[in-house]
Write a protein that holds these residues in place. Structure first.
Motif, PDB file in Angstrom:
ATOM      1  N   VAL A  58     -27.593 -71.899  68.875  1.00  0.00           N
ATOM      2  CA  VAL A  58     -28.123 -72.999  69.678  1.00  0.00           C
ATOM      3  C   VAL A  58     -29.921 -73.921  68.090  1.00  0.00           C
ATOM      4  CG1 VAL A  58     -31.013 -73.811  70.044  1.00  0.00           C
ATOM      5  CG2 VAL A  58     -28.842 -73.068  71.340  1.00  0.00           C
ATOM      6  N   GLY A  59     -30.054 -72.880  66.915  1.00  0.00           N
ATOM      7  CA  GLY A  59     -30.733 -73.164  65.671  1.00  0.00           C
ATOM      8  C   GLY A  59     -30.291 -73.982  65.231  1.00  0.00           C
ATOM      9  N   LEU A  60     -28.607 -74.063  64.948  1.00  0.00           N
ATOM     10  CA  LEU A  60     -27.991 -74.604  64.347  1.00  0.00           C
ATOM     11  C   LEU A  60     -28.063 -75.948  64.526  1.00  0.00           C
ATOM     12  CD1 LEU A  60     -24.694 -71.941  63.169  1.00  0.00           C
ATOM     13  CD2 LEU A  60     -26.226 -72.679  61.666  1.00  0.00           C
ATOM     14  N   MET A 104     -27.944 -63.255  73.587  1.00  0.00           N
ATOM     15  CA  MET A 104     -28.760 -64.151  73.685  1.00  0.00           C
ATOM     16  C   MET A 104     -28.981 -64.213  72.276  1.00  0.00           C
ATOM     17  SD  MET A 104     -30.822 -62.823  77.016  1.00  0.00           S
ATOM     18  CE  MET A 104     -31.513 -64.324  77.502  1.00  0.00           C
ATOM     19  N   LEU A 105     -29.031 -62.723  71.520  1.00  0.00           N
ATOM     20  CA  LEU A 105     -29.467 -63.830  69.411  1.00  0.00           C
ATOM     21  C   LEU A 105     -28.467 -65.106  69.007  1.00  0.00           C
ATOM     22  CD1 LEU A 105     -30.928 -62.593  67.141  1.00  0.00           C
ATOM     23  CD2 LEU A 105     -29.297 -61.242  66.772  1.00  0.00           C
ATOM     24  N   LEU A 106     -27.161 -64.628  69.577  1.00  0.00           N
ATOM     25  CA  LEU A 106     -26.275 -65.325  69.053  1.00  0.00           C
ATOM     26  C   LEU A 106     -26.080 -66.592  69.294  1.00  0.00           C
ATOM     27  CD1 LEU A 106     -22.737 -62.884  69.051  1.00  0.00           C
ATOM     28  CD2 LEU A 106     -24.060 -63.952  67.405  1.00  0.00           C
ATOM     29  N   ALA A 156     -36.021 -58.945  76.425  1.00  0.00           N
ATOM     30  CA  ALA A 156     -35.848 -59.160  74.834  1.00  0.00           C
ATOM     31  C   ALA A 156     -34.848 -59.688  74.244  1.00  0.00           C
ATOM     32  CB  ALA A 156     -35.292 -57.208  74.401  1.00  0.00           C
ATOM     33  N   GLY A 157     -34.000 -59.922  74.990  1.00  0.00           N
ATOM     34  CA  GLY A 157     -33.195 -60.963  75.097  1.00  0.00           C
ATOM     35  C   GLY A 157     -33.701 -62.254  74.333  1.00  0.00           C
ATOM     36  N   ALA A 158     -34.316 -62.565  75.426  1.00  0.00           N
ATOM     37  CA  ALA A 158     -35.165 -63.991  75.436  1.00  0.00           C
ATOM     38  C   ALA A 158     -36.081 -64.509  73.855  1.00  0.00           C
ATOM     39  CB  ALA A 158     -36.074 -64.291  76.554  1.00  0.00           C
ATOM     40  N   ALA A 159     -36.842 -62.827  73.878  1.00  0.00           N
ATOM     41  CA  ALA A 159     -38.111 -63.225  72.855  1.00  0.00           C
ATOM     42  C   ALA A 159     -36.550 -63.116  71.963  1.00  0.00           C
ATOM     43  CB  ALA A 159     -38.083 -61.655  72.638  1.00  0.00           C
ATOM     44  N   LEU A 160     -35.527 -62.328  71.279  1.00  0.00           N
ATOM     45  CA  LEU A 160     -34.540 -62.633  70.365  1.00  0.00           C
ATOM     46  C   LEU A 160     -33.735 -63.980  70.214  1.00  0.00           C
ATOM     47  CD1 LEU A 160     -32.953 -59.905  70.397  1.00  0.00           C
ATOM     48  CD2 LEU A 160     -34.475 -60.314  68.667  1.00  0.00           C
ATOM     49  N   PHE A 161     -33.660 -64.905  71.371  1.00  0.00           N
ATOM     50  CA  PHE A 161     -33.275 -65.922  71.040  1.00  0.00           C
ATOM     51  C   PHE A 161     -34.149 -67.228  70.499  1.00  0.00           C
ATOM     52  CE2 PHE A 161     -33.325 -70.086  73.177  1.00  0.00           C
ATOM     53  CZ  PHE A 161     -32.577 -70.361  73.046  1.00  0.00           C
ATOM     54  N   LEU A 162     -35.491 -66.758  70.934  1.00  0.00           N
ATOM     55  CA  LEU A 162     -36.219 -67.578  70.531  1.00  0.00           C
ATOM     56  C   LEU A 162     -36.745 -67.533  69.127  1.00  0.00           C
ATOM     57  CD1 LEU A 162     -38.808 -68.082  73.499  1.00  0.00           C
ATOM     58  CD2 LEU A 162     -37.608 -69.613  73.080  1.00  0.00           C
ATOM     59  N   VAL A 163     -36.658 -66.708  68.970  1.00  0.00           N
ATOM     60  CA  VAL A 163     -36.741 -65.855  66.977  1.00  0.00           C
ATOM     61  C   VAL A 163     -35.721 -66.994  66.579  1.00  0.00           C
ATOM     62  CG1 VAL A 163     -36.947 -64.433  65.664  1.00  0.00           C
ATOM     63  CG2 VAL A 163     -38.444 -64.405  67.986  1.00  0.00           C
ATOM     64  N   ALA A 164     -34.345 -66.318  66.998  1.00  0.00           N
ATOM     65  CA  ALA A 164     -33.617 -66.888  65.928  1.00  0.00           C
ATOM     66  C   ALA A 164     -32.816 -68.280  65.783  1.00  0.00           C
ATOM     67  CB  ALA A 164     -32.075 -66.449  67.031  1.00  0.00           C
ATOM     68  N   LEU A 193     -35.919 -69.103  63.696  1.00  0.00           N
ATOM     69  CA  LEU A 193     -35.805 -68.670  61.942  1.00  0.00           C
ATOM     70  C   LEU A 193     -34.323 -70.173  61.857  1.00  0.00           C
ATOM     71  CD1 LEU A 193     -36.067 -65.311  62.029  1.00  0.00           C
ATOM     72  CD2 LEU A 193     -37.857 -66.952  60.948  1.00  0.00           C
ATOM     73  N   VAL A 194     -33.576 -70.047  62.111  1.00  0.00           N
ATOM     74  CA  VAL A 194     -32.367 -70.541  62.196  1.00  0.00           C
ATOM     75  C   VAL A 194     -32.733 -72.124  61.725  1.00  0.00           C
ATOM     76  CG1 VAL A 194     -29.195 -71.530  62.451  1.00  0.00           C
ATOM     77  CG2 VAL A 194     -30.601 -69.372  62.294  1.00  0.00           C
ATOM     78  N   SER A 195     -33.453 -72.934  62.825  1.00  0.00           N
ATOM     79  CA  SER A 195     -33.825 -74.329  62.792  1.00  0.00           C
ATOM     80  C   SER A 195     -34.797 -74.370  61.842  1.00  0.00           C
ATOM     81  CB  SER A 195     -34.441 -74.514  64.229  1.00  0.00           C
ATOM     82  OG  SER A 195     -35.595 -74.510  64.253  1.00  0.00           O
ATOM     83  N   TYR A 196     -35.637 -73.858  61.058  1.00  0.00           N
ATOM     84  CA  TYR A 196     -35.704 -73.860  60.123  1.00  0.00           C
ATOM     85  C   TYR A 196     -35.723 -73.405  59.126  1.00  0.00           C
ATOM     86  CZ  TYR A 196     -39.645 -75.963  64.440  1.00  0.00           C
ATOM     87  OH  TYR A 196     -39.684 -77.038  64.843  1.00  0.00           O
TER      88      TYR A 196
END
Length: 184
Positions: free
Chosen positions: A119-121, A112-114, A38-46, A49-52
């Motif tokens: 990473v998105g920033l 992993m969400l944080l 779940a953390g890996a999925a949240l990592f990718l989504v976050a 979303l943050v980078s785009y």
């Protein structure tokens, strides 16, 4: 301007890695395996979303960038980073505590969400850096347009960006610290 975007990446990544590491030690309600997945999925989504997020607003402000005038107040990279982190220190602490607390239910997912947000920033700052290199112009936000609480580089108070030459200031394109050549 990319300095403000990049200022939160390091504290988010550091706090997230620590919270995820502690979260892996606790089995939690769902178990480590489900928590890490779940953390890996949240990592990718976050990260996505943050980078785009808000790229259209950044692009519109960058296209309308005016040359920095004599009376524009532009501040150093270190001051910008310090001000942003000081203004957001409580939010960073609350996010860390929430990530740590969520480890009781879903191990490592909050951390992993944080990390994904951090990473998105970094990815957004890298995108801005490529844009600055392509246009051969560093983009700046006037200090008086950033609100006193740390500011948002594409917030409603920002009416436009200012541009200077690529060698101006102590920040490299993308908000990184400028590396100076060592004299031989």
């Amino acid at each position: 301007m990319a300095v403000v975007v990049r200022a939160g990446a390091a504290p988010l990544c550091g706090a997230g890695v620590f919270a995820a590491g502690v979260g892996v030690l606790v089995p939690g309600f769902t178990g480590r395996r489900i928590g890490v997945m779940a953390g890996a999925a949240l990592f990718l989504v976050a990260a996505a979303l943050v980078s785009y997020g808000r790229r259209k607003r950044y692009g519109a402000l960058a296209r309308g960038a005016a040359k920095a005038g004599r009376h524009d107040v532009l501040q150093d990279r270190a001051v910008t980073v310090r001000n942003w982190r000081h203004a957001h220190r409580w939010w960073l602490l609350l996010a860390f505590l929430a990530a740590l607390g969520s480890s009781l239910a879903v191990p490592a997912a909050g951390g992993m969400l944080l990390v994904g947000a951090g990473v998105g920033l970094r990815l957004k700052a890298a995108w801005l850096g490529r844009r600055e290199r392509a246009e051969d112009m560093l983009l700046w936000v006037r200090v008086d347009w950033l609100d006193a609480r740390g500011g948002r580089p594409a917030g409603p108070a920002v009416k436009g960006y200012r541009g200077t030459g690529i060698a101006a200031g102590d920040a490299a394109p993308g908000g990184a610290r400028r590396r100076t050549a060592v004299p031989v």
